[in-house]
Design a protein around this motif. Structure first.
Motif, PDB file in Angstrom:
ATOM      1  N   GLU A  34       7.595  20.106  -2.112  1.00  0.00           N
ATOM      2  CA  GLU A  34       6.754  19.500  -1.065  1.00  0.00           C
ATOM      3  C   GLU A  34       5.709  18.575  -1.681  1.00  0.00           C
ATOM      4  N   VAL A  35       5.351  17.549  -0.935  1.00  0.00           N
ATOM      5  CA  VAL A  35       4.308  16.603  -1.361  1.00  0.00           C
ATOM      6  C   VAL A  35       3.132  16.791  -0.407  1.00  0.00           C
ATOM      7  N   SER A  36       1.913  16.855  -0.936  1.00  0.00           N
ATOM      8  CA  SER A  36       0.740  17.110  -0.089  1.00  0.00           C
ATOM      9  C   SER A  36       0.514  15.966   0.909  1.00  0.00           C
ATOM     10  N   ARG A  37       0.534  16.335   2.186  1.00  0.00           N
ATOM     11  CA  ARG A  37       0.324  15.333   3.239  1.00  0.00           C
ATOM     12  C   ARG A  37      -1.098  14.779   3.168  1.00  0.00           C
ATOM     13  N   ASP A  38      -2.071  15.652   2.916  1.00  0.00           N
ATOM     14  CA  ASP A  38      -3.464  15.192   2.855  1.00  0.00           C
ATOM     15  C   ASP A  38      -3.678  14.210   1.701  1.00  0.00           C
ATOM     16  N   THR A  46       3.967  10.386  -6.575  1.00  0.00           N
ATOM     17  CA  THR A  46       5.196  11.129  -6.921  1.00  0.00           C
ATOM     18  C   THR A  46       5.857  10.648  -8.211  1.00  0.00           C
ATOM     19  N   LYS A  47       5.474   9.466  -8.669  1.00  0.00           N
ATOM     20  CA  LYS A  47       6.108   8.831  -9.848  1.00  0.00           C
ATOM     21  C   LYS A  47       7.585   8.483  -9.588  1.00  0.00           C
ATOM     22  N   LEU A  65      10.601  12.278   0.601  1.00  0.00           N
ATOM     23  CA  LEU A  65       9.918  12.479  -0.683  1.00  0.00           C
ATOM     24  C   LEU A  65      10.163  13.900  -1.185  1.00  0.00           C
ATOM     25  N   LYS A  66      10.183  14.854  -0.253  1.00  0.00           N
ATOM     26  CA  LYS A  66      10.428  16.243  -0.654  1.00  0.00           C
ATOM     27  C   LYS A  66      11.804  16.362  -1.317  1.00  0.00           C
ATOM     28  N   ALA A  92       0.844  -1.210   0.000  1.00  0.00           N
ATOM     29  CA  ALA A  92       0.000   0.000   0.000  1.00  0.00           C
ATOM     30  C   ALA A  92       0.871   1.249   0.000  1.00  0.00           C
ATOM     31  N   LEU A  93       1.937   1.203   0.786  1.00  0.00           N
ATOM     32  CA  LEU A  93       2.837   2.357   0.880  1.00  0.00           C
ATOM     33  C   LEU A  93       3.524   2.605  -0.467  1.00  0.00           C
ATOM     34  N   LEU A  94       3.969   1.529  -1.076  1.00  0.00           N
ATOM     35  CA  LEU A  94       4.673   1.688  -2.350  1.00  0.00           C
ATOM     36  C   LEU A  94       3.743   2.188  -3.453  1.00  0.00           C
ATOM     37  N   ARG A  95       2.537   1.608  -3.506  1.00  0.00           N
ATOM     38  CA  ARG A  95       1.562   2.090  -4.510  1.00  0.00           C
ATOM     39  C   ARG A  95       1.341   3.592  -4.332  1.00  0.00           C
ATOM     40  N   THR A  96       1.226   4.013  -3.056  1.00  0.00           N
ATOM     41  CA  THR A  96       0.946   5.420  -2.754  1.00  0.00           C
ATOM     42  C   THR A  96       2.087   6.317  -3.210  1.00  0.00           C
ATOM     43  N   ILE A  97       3.304   5.947  -2.830  1.00  0.00           N
ATOM     44  CA  ILE A  97       4.463   6.787  -3.174  1.00  0.00           C
ATOM     45  C   ILE A  97       4.609   6.866  -4.692  1.00  0.00           C
ATOM     46  N   LYS A  98       4.523   5.711  -5.355  1.00  0.00           N
ATOM     47  CA  LYS A  98       4.724   5.711  -6.812  1.00  0.00           C
ATOM     48  C   LYS A  98       3.601   6.442  -7.523  1.00  0.00           C
ATOM     49  N   GLY A  99       2.366   6.214  -7.041  1.00  0.00           N
ATOM     50  CA  GLY A  99       1.209   6.838  -7.692  1.00  0.00           C
ATOM     51  C   GLY A  99       1.245   8.357  -7.570  1.00  0.00           C
TER      52      GLY A  99
END
Ligand code: BTN
Length: 254
Positions: free
Chosen positions: A163-167, A99-100, A156-157, A90-97
């Motif tokens: 910056e990456v949106s936390r929400d 931030t690419k 990630l930043k 789940a974490l990896l899908r989120t980061i890749k989705g």
């Protein structure tokens, strides 16, 4: 923080937001002991007693995202290592989705970018629940980490240069987690293992693993059906390591 229209069935029906806390896992444990429902999430902006695996500290300065989810799966404790694995997916899908970025997984629980750790997971069993703690170096300035960690961590930043949106990240993460929890509860473990394996940078490389019974060296070949790492040793035999055991991987060692 405002997470709009969370599309989940179980996870995040109640989200408790706090600024600074000792450890979100400890807060979630207290809530679970008081009968809190499955799916409740505790989110903190920083932690002063953040914990990692193997009794390590998890340095948790402002800018990062620290959360714990309460689960109450009706499932054999032997399948619990798979909770760490589906959470990593789940974490990896989120980061890749979001931030690419070319993030990968390192067994059993690290999200890494170019060999540097950007997120980790700490699952802890309590009497009536499993607490899933997730830490992400989100908008963390790398200068806030101790010098000794500088070569091993990133954020990630830093990787995105912005910056990456936390929400947004939290919303996607909880939704992916919810979907994968359903897969887990339906015992579709093969799907979790297959997605985890295809995202993993550990498989195929030489590893050195410290277990209660001594050190194991060999090639990390595959994951077994309970999420254990299968290591091919120099005598050709396979040894299995579960995630609860101490692990040191030669490459990018902590
Ligand atoms: C690891 O990689 O060693 C696991 C790190 C887990 C850190 C998270 S941050 C939220 C939750 N609260 C904690 O104290 N630890 C976990």
């Amino acid at each position: 923080m405002g997470i709009s229209a969370l599309k989940t069935k179980i996870i995040g029906k109640r989200i408790l937001l706090v600024e600074e806390v000792g450890s979100t896992n400890d807060e979630a444990k207290k809530l679970a002991a008081r009968g809190e429902s499955e799916g409740t999430v505790v989110v903190a902006s920083s932690q002063n007693r953040g914990r990692g695996r193997l009794d390590r500290r998890w340095i948790s300065p402002p800018g990062g995202l620290y959360l714990s989810v309460i689960l109450k799966p009706y499932i054999s404790p032997s399948m619990r290592p798979l909770i760490t694995l589906f959470t990593s997916v789940a974490l990896l899908r989120t980061i890749k989705g979001l931030t690419k970025l070319p993030a990968t997984l390192k067994w059993p629980n690290d999200a890494v970018i170019a060999g540097k750790k950007v997120g980790g997971i700490l699952c802890e069993g309590v009497k009536n629940a499993v607490i899933v703690g997730i830490g992400i170096n989100l908008n963390t300035n790398l200068g806030l980490f101790p010098k000794s960690l500088k070569k091993q961590v990133t954020s990630l930043k830093f990787e995105c240069g912005a910056e990456v949106s936390r929400d947004k990240l939290l919303k996607i993460l909880l939704e992916e987690f919810d979907k994968l929890y359903k897969v887990f509860l339906e015992r579709r473990f093969g799907e979790i293992i297959s997605e985890w394996s295809s995202s993993c940078s550990t498989l195929g490389s030489m590893v050195r693993v410290e277990t209660a019974k001594g050190e194991i060296k060999g090639i990390a070949e595959s994951l077994g059906n309970k999420g254990e790492l299968r290591v091919r040793c120099s005598d050709g035999k396979i040894k299995k390591v579960i995630s609860a055991e101490a692990v040191k991987l030669n490459e990018g060692e902590e």
